[in-house]
Design an enzyme around this catalytic site. Structure first.
Site, mmCIF file in Angstrom:
data_model
loop_
_atom_site.group_PDB
_atom_site.id
_atom_site.type_symbol
_atom_site.label_atom_id
_atom_site.label_comp_id
_atom_site.label_asym_id
_atom_site.label_seq_id
_atom_site.Cartn_x
_atom_site.Cartn_y
_atom_site.Cartn_z
ATOM 1 N N LYS A 91 -8.877 -5.548 -2.576
ATOM 2 C CA LYS A 91 -8.080 -4.116 -1.399
ATOM 3 C C LYS A 91 -8.615 -3.267 -3.097
ATOM 4 O O LYS A 91 -7.661 -3.843 -4.399
ATOM 5 C CB LYS A 91 -6.677 -4.598 -1.719
ATOM 6 C CG LYS A 91 -6.380 -5.555 -0.472
ATOM 7 C CD LYS A 91 -5.066 -5.964 0.467
ATOM 8 C CE LYS A 91 -4.519 -6.621 1.423
ATOM 9 N NZ LYS A 91 -3.471 -6.882 1.528
ATOM 10 N N ASP A 144 6.792 -12.018 8.150
ATOM 11 C CA ASP A 144 7.220 -11.584 6.714
ATOM 12 C C ASP A 144 8.999 -12.755 6.554
ATOM 13 O O ASP A 144 8.721 -13.276 4.937
ATOM 14 C CB ASP A 144 7.500 -10.368 6.002
ATOM 15 C CG ASP A 144 5.957 -9.593 6.152
ATOM 16 O OD1 ASP A 144 4.960 -10.591 6.383
ATOM 17 O OD2 ASP A 144 5.356 -8.400 5.892
ATOM 18 N N HIS A 202 1.693 -10.666 1.472
ATOM 19 C CA HIS A 202 0.524 -11.339 2.541
ATOM 20 C C HIS A 202 -0.712 -10.719 1.082
ATOM 21 O O HIS A 202 -1.082 -10.707 0.530
ATOM 22 C CB HIS A 202 0.032 -9.905 3.287
ATOM 23 C CG HIS A 202 1.098 -9.511 3.523
ATOM 24 N ND1 HIS A 202 1.319 -8.246 4.729
ATOM 25 C CD2 HIS A 202 2.185 -10.005 4.506
ATOM 26 C CE1 HIS A 202 2.127 -8.334 5.521
ATOM 27 N NE2 HIS A 202 2.550 -9.254 5.056
ATOM 28 N N TYR A 221 -5.666 1.875 2.262
ATOM 29 C CA TYR A 221 -6.287 0.909 2.020
ATOM 30 C C TYR A 221 -8.037 0.254 1.661
ATOM 31 O O TYR A 221 -8.132 0.347 3.653
ATOM 32 C CB TYR A 221 -5.782 -0.020 1.337
ATOM 33 C CG TYR A 221 -5.623 -1.520 2.396
ATOM 34 C CD1 TYR A 221 -5.703 -2.608 2.583
ATOM 35 C CD2 TYR A 221 -4.023 -0.660 3.061
ATOM 36 C CE1 TYR A 221 -5.736 -3.321 3.593
ATOM 37 C CE2 TYR A 221 -3.793 -1.632 4.100
ATOM 38 C CZ TYR A 221 -4.347 -2.546 5.080
ATOM 39 O OH TYR A 221 -3.331 -3.209 5.705
#
Length: 182
Positions: A71, A169, A61, A131
């Site tokens: 991130k 996905d 992603h 995260y």
């Protein structure tokens, strides 16, 4: 903490100093001044958490344009194989990836700057993944790359037939057909 830059410039593996005794353990998971000294200033604006079972693959992603995200990821419970793919067309490492095992035991963190696609595969019965991101989620800017694109050369360590992923996905394009960063 020890900050180790990977083979791709700007991507870091962070190893904390863990203090253990009969009561358990303690470590600093985030220290802004130390992070900035090694990586630079990043304005994290949101923390996210997910729970997944063995064989779940989330990714690859990213968010496009003004909503791109850096991130800082880690695992609180379980074990994952985490992957960052350089999708900056002008980068000398375009299309290359860095892979790191993150687990509750090693307590590593992985910093992924903007301009990368990100994903992870759960290797334990269950994993809790957390995260920090430096930009908010914007559904209109979300994008992805196929997790099993042969051009990426990612060697996922489980049989593809047992990988569990979302319908979304499964529809991600190959890198050659994806909208990437310039």
């Amino acid at each position: 903490m020890e900050y180790k830059e990977t083979a791709i410039k700007g991507v870091y593996i962070i190893e904390p100093r863990v203090f253990s005794d009969a009561r358990g353990y303690f470590f600093e998971a985030w220290k802004q001044a130390e992070f900035e000294e090694h990586i630079g200033h990043v304005d994290f604006v949101q923390d996210n958490e997910s729970k997944s079972s063995y064989g779940v693959l989330r990714g690859l992603h990213y968010q496009k344009g003004e909503y791109s995200q850096a991130k800082l990821v880690r695992v609180i419970k379980g074990k994952v194989l985490d992957v960052a793919v350089d999708i900056r067309r002008s980068s000398p490492t375009f299309g290359q990836h860095v892979m790191v095992e993150l687990s509750e035991d090693n307590k590593r963190q992985f910093f992924i700057p903007r301009g990368f696609a990100h994903g992870f595969l759960v290797l334990s019965q269950e994993a809790i993944f957390t995260y920090k991101v430096d930009n908010v989620y914007a559904p209109q800017s979300e994008a992805g790359i196929s997790w099993n694109d042969p051009a990426l050369g990612i060697e996922w360590p489980i049989d593809p037939s047992v990988v569990l992923t979302s319908e979304k996905d499964l529809r991600h394009p190959l890198l050659r057909d994806a909208e990437v960063f310039e």
